[in-house]
Design a protein around this motif. Structure first.
Motif, mmCIF file in Angstrom:
data_model
loop_
_atom_site.group_PDB
_atom_site.id
_atom_site.type_symbol
_atom_site.label_atom_id
_atom_site.label_comp_id
_atom_site.label_asym_id
_atom_site.label_seq_id
_atom_site.Cartn_x
_atom_site.Cartn_y
_atom_site.Cartn_z
ATOM 1 N N SER A 291 15.079 3.734 24.812
ATOM 2 C CA SER A 291 16.617 4.025 24.805
ATOM 3 C C SER A 291 17.777 2.811 25.021
ATOM 4 N N PRO A 292 18.606 2.266 24.259
ATOM 5 C CA PRO A 292 19.049 1.253 24.463
ATOM 6 C C PRO A 292 19.696 1.087 26.420
ATOM 7 N N LEU A 293 20.271 2.186 26.753
ATOM 8 C CA LEU A 293 20.570 2.692 28.009
ATOM 9 C C LEU A 293 19.420 2.210 28.972
ATOM 10 N N MET A 294 18.309 2.754 28.784
ATOM 11 C CA MET A 294 17.306 2.356 29.570
ATOM 12 C C MET A 294 17.756 1.077 29.484
ATOM 13 N N LEU A 295 16.849 0.744 28.070
ATOM 14 C CA LEU A 295 16.869 -0.570 28.461
ATOM 15 C C LEU A 295 17.738 -2.054 28.981
ATOM 16 N N MET A 296 18.942 -1.404 28.753
ATOM 17 C CA MET A 296 19.794 -2.223 29.617
ATOM 18 C C MET A 296 19.857 -1.943 30.867
ATOM 19 N N TYR A 297 19.214 -0.778 31.218
ATOM 20 C CA TYR A 297 19.505 -0.505 33.206
ATOM 21 C C TYR A 297 18.368 -1.295 33.270
ATOM 22 N N ASP B 127 26.847 8.120 19.084
ATOM 23 C CA ASP B 127 28.685 8.314 18.828
ATOM 24 C C ASP B 127 28.995 8.076 19.931
ATOM 25 N N ALA B 128 29.551 8.350 21.120
ATOM 26 C CA ALA B 128 29.785 7.621 22.608
ATOM 27 C C ALA B 128 28.893 6.346 22.488
ATOM 28 N N VAL B 129 28.422 5.764 22.527
ATOM 29 C CA VAL B 129 28.056 4.455 22.558
ATOM 30 C C VAL B 129 29.311 3.474 21.577
ATOM 31 N N THR B 130 29.454 4.164 20.304
ATOM 32 C CA THR B 130 30.550 3.493 19.930
ATOM 33 C C THR B 130 31.963 3.000 20.937
ATOM 34 N N GLY B 131 32.135 3.998 21.393
ATOM 35 C CA GLY B 131 33.415 3.000 22.951
ATOM 36 C C GLY B 131 32.833 2.054 23.410
ATOM 37 N N ALA B 132 31.819 1.985 24.290
ATOM 38 C CA ALA B 132 31.099 0.943 24.573
ATOM 39 C C ALA B 132 32.056 -0.621 24.273
ATOM 40 N N ALA B 133 31.791 -0.608 23.409
ATOM 41 C CA ALA B 133 32.298 -2.005 22.001
ATOM 42 C C ALA B 133 33.774 -1.762 22.447
ATOM 43 N N THR B 134 34.148 -0.818 21.906
ATOM 44 C CA THR B 134 35.621 -0.668 21.697
ATOM 45 C C THR B 134 36.230 -1.005 23.320
ATOM 46 N N PHE B 135 35.660 -0.747 24.315
ATOM 47 C CA PHE B 135 36.229 -1.026 26.128
ATOM 48 C C PHE B 135 36.481 -2.468 26.272
ATOM 49 N N ARG B 136 35.072 -2.777 25.569
ATOM 50 C CA ARG B 136 34.450 -4.662 25.910
ATOM 51 C C ARG B 136 35.723 -5.198 25.162
ATOM 52 N N THR C 284 29.780 1.352 30.002
ATOM 53 C CA THR C 284 28.172 2.209 29.764
ATOM 54 C C THR C 284 28.308 2.409 30.602
ATOM 55 N N ARG C 285 29.449 2.723 31.682
ATOM 56 C CA ARG C 285 28.909 4.011 33.517
ATOM 57 C C ARG C 285 29.181 5.456 33.181
ATOM 58 N N VAL C 286 29.481 5.350 31.690
ATOM 59 C CA VAL C 286 29.946 7.341 30.848
ATOM 60 C C VAL C 286 29.064 7.900 30.287
ATOM 61 N N LEU C 287 26.983 6.684 30.275
ATOM 62 C CA LEU C 287 27.006 7.017 28.423
ATOM 63 C C LEU C 287 25.242 8.297 29.672
ATOM 64 N N ALA C 288 25.587 8.441 30.771
ATOM 65 C CA ALA C 288 24.482 8.970 31.569
ATOM 66 C C ALA C 288 24.397 10.128 30.989
ATOM 67 N N ALA C 289 24.772 11.342 30.444
ATOM 68 C CA ALA C 289 25.038 12.354 29.780
ATOM 69 C C ALA C 289 25.034 12.101 28.205
ATOM 70 N N PRO C 290 25.448 11.633 27.672
ATOM 71 C CA PRO C 290 24.982 11.747 25.556
ATOM 72 C C PRO C 290 23.364 10.975 25.839
ATOM 73 N N GLU D 48 25.746 -3.819 18.483
ATOM 74 C CA GLU D 48 26.853 -3.060 18.829
ATOM 75 C C GLU D 48 25.400 -1.650 19.262
ATOM 76 N N ASP D 49 25.082 -2.533 20.405
ATOM 77 C CA ASP D 49 24.972 -1.138 21.672
ATOM 78 C C ASP D 49 23.849 -0.404 20.667
ATOM 79 N N ALA D 50 22.462 -0.394 20.085
ATOM 80 C CA ALA D 50 21.799 -0.065 19.101
ATOM 81 C C ALA D 50 20.128 -0.553 19.651
#
Length: 461
Positions: free
Chosen positions: A161-167, A50-59, A131-137, A230-232
């Motif tokens: 995980s998309p966050l690990m792959l991007m990190y 759910d939180a990752v949808t915000g990344a697309a809006t941010f961009r 993506t800087r706010v995604l650690a908690a999700p 979509e960061d999936a």
């Protein structure tokens, strides 16, 4: 060996609370860990999906702002971008408050501690604004559901995980002989970051039985692990290096690139004897001592290997060993654990946290962690936060703890408890004479509470 509930809650849980009784046995701790996740239900944090949808809006908002720079409509685009970024930061503050309340209110402190441990073991964080706010999700969706499952399942969830792959820039890695590399000259080529961290940090350990050739072969096997627009998570066969790969003597693939080849390698790494030893020692260091008893480590490692990485059995092995119950408190609490256990000892009301505005929550409960040495959710690298006590016992960090202990409690809880009763509530049988003297001699409640929270007895576990 007689069970010590106070020691159990301090060493393996979230700390003592005047409102919540400590566990009565190790069996109770393990039983709660396998039961419903009450704190996740009571204090929800956004799921990663759910939180990752915000990344697309941010961009999108950032792109519109750039496109309109110097043109009509820029002010409105700039305002929309800034408001969304502020809302994301406020959401992060809110998630921090929810995670802290879990520590304050839980009867299942071992679960909360394990979530922190594994989220650090599988460190992943956002490197860019979206993506800087995604650690908690990430911790909520990737780590928390697996703390009482099998290690290999958590490893797979983290590595894909998309966050690990991007990190770790795995989303940009393509096999040199892949179709994608032949078509797209702008690809960065093979990236070994994820392969190296999986071997060195997540499974075998820095001294594990692998070579640079194993890193290279695993990196080639990992090509294809990437992230959609979509960061999936997706597996892209066109980015995968063709042909078989050999890692630690085992060969994977050779035909059409498939995700199952990658997962098979991860399962084999998860079950390797060196992984059992690495995880056992990390658990012992985290919960017991910087220099744990080798017999304890061997006992936990044997259970890890015998059970195929069944984590509940691994924790049971840790809790049943006599070395885990030595009465001396050795490990220094990292900053988040310190603040969370202080709020638990103060029985911080849920309503008080709910009443805090985002800026207040940040100033009182999140920002103070940075001068204590722990910029929350932004560790220095993929190896996470240090376990060594010396990392937290510096003049600057101790001064920051003292400032927080003397100032924050009276802003969080009114009225403050009587220091003498608070010492017993916060430390139980570990309230030594020096702590009790400070409690009796304090001129005000704020001073007494602050001295107790700043005492060495409270800062160790």
């Amino acid at each position: 060996m007689q069970f010590d509930g106070d020691l159990a809650e301090i060493r393996f849980g979230a700390g003592l609370s005047p409102a919540i009784a400590p566990p009565e046995s190790a069996a109770e701790m393990l039983s709660r860990l396998q039961g419903p996740d009450e704190m996740a239900q009571q204090f929800p944090v956004s799921r990663f999906e759910d939180a990752v949808t915000g990344a697309a809006t941010f961009r999108r908002l950032r792109r519109q702002r750039r496109q309109l720079d110097g043109k009509p409509g820029y002010e409105a685009a700039d305002k929309a971008y800034r408001e969304f970024r502020r809302a994301q930061n406020h959401a992060r503050y809110g998630w921090h408050g929810q995670r802290l309340l879990r520590h304050v209110r839980t009867r299942d402190g071992l679960r909360e501690r394990l979530v922190l441990f594994w989220a650090d073991h599988f460190t992943a964080q956002g490197k860019s604004g979206p993506t800087r706010v995604l650690a908690a999700p990430y911790a909520e969706s990737v780590i928390r559901p697996h703390v009482s499952g099998r290690f290999e399942d958590m490893l797979i969830a983290a590595a894909t995980s998309p966050l690990m792959l991007m990190y770790l820039d795995q989303n940009l890695s393509a096999g040199p002989g892949s179709r994608a590399a032949a078509r797209r000259k702008r690809l960065s080529g093979l990236n070994e970051n994820l392969a190296r961290e999986v071997l060195e940090l997540h499974t075998l350990g820095v001294d594990g039985p692998y070579s640079q050739a194993d890193v290279r072969q695993l990196a080639e096997l990992f090509t294809g692990l990437t992230v959609s627009r979509e960061d999936a998570f997706v597996f892209h066969p066109g980015m995968a290096e063709p042909g078989p790969e050999t890692v630690l003597g085992n060969t994977y693939g050779g035909g059409k690139p498939q995700l199952e080849q990658v997962l098979s390698a991860l399962r084999d790494l998860a079950r390797h004897p060196a992984t059992a030893q690495h995880i056992a020692r990390k658990l012992a260091v985290h919960f017991i001592s910087d220099t744990p008893d080798p017999a304890l480590v061997s006992h936990v490692a044997a259970r890890f290997q015998d059970s195929g990485g069944d984590l509940v059995q691994v924790y049971a092995a840790l809790l049943e060993h006599p070395a885990a119950w030595e009465p001396q408190l050795r490990n220094v609490k990292p900053p988040f654990d310190y603040v969370a256990s202080a709020c638990r000892a103060l029985a911080l009301p849920e309503a008080r946290v709910a009443d805090l505005r985002p800026g207040q929550l940040n100033r009182l409960l999140l920002a103070p962690l940075t001068p204590m040495g722990q910029r929350w959710e932004f560790s220095g690298g993929p190896d996470g936060w240090p376990e060594e006590d010396a990392a937290w016992v510096t003049p600057q960090a101790l001064a920051a703890r003292l400032r927080w202990a003397m100032a924050a409690p009276r802003r969080l809880v009114q009225p403050l408890p009587d220091p003498r009763g608070f010492a017993a509530a916060a430390l139980g049988g570990f309230a030594n004479e020096r702590v009790m003297f400070a409690a009796r001699a304090a001129e005000t409640e704020a001073e007494g509470v602050g001295l107790i929270l700043a005492s060495p007895a409270f800062q160790r576990r």
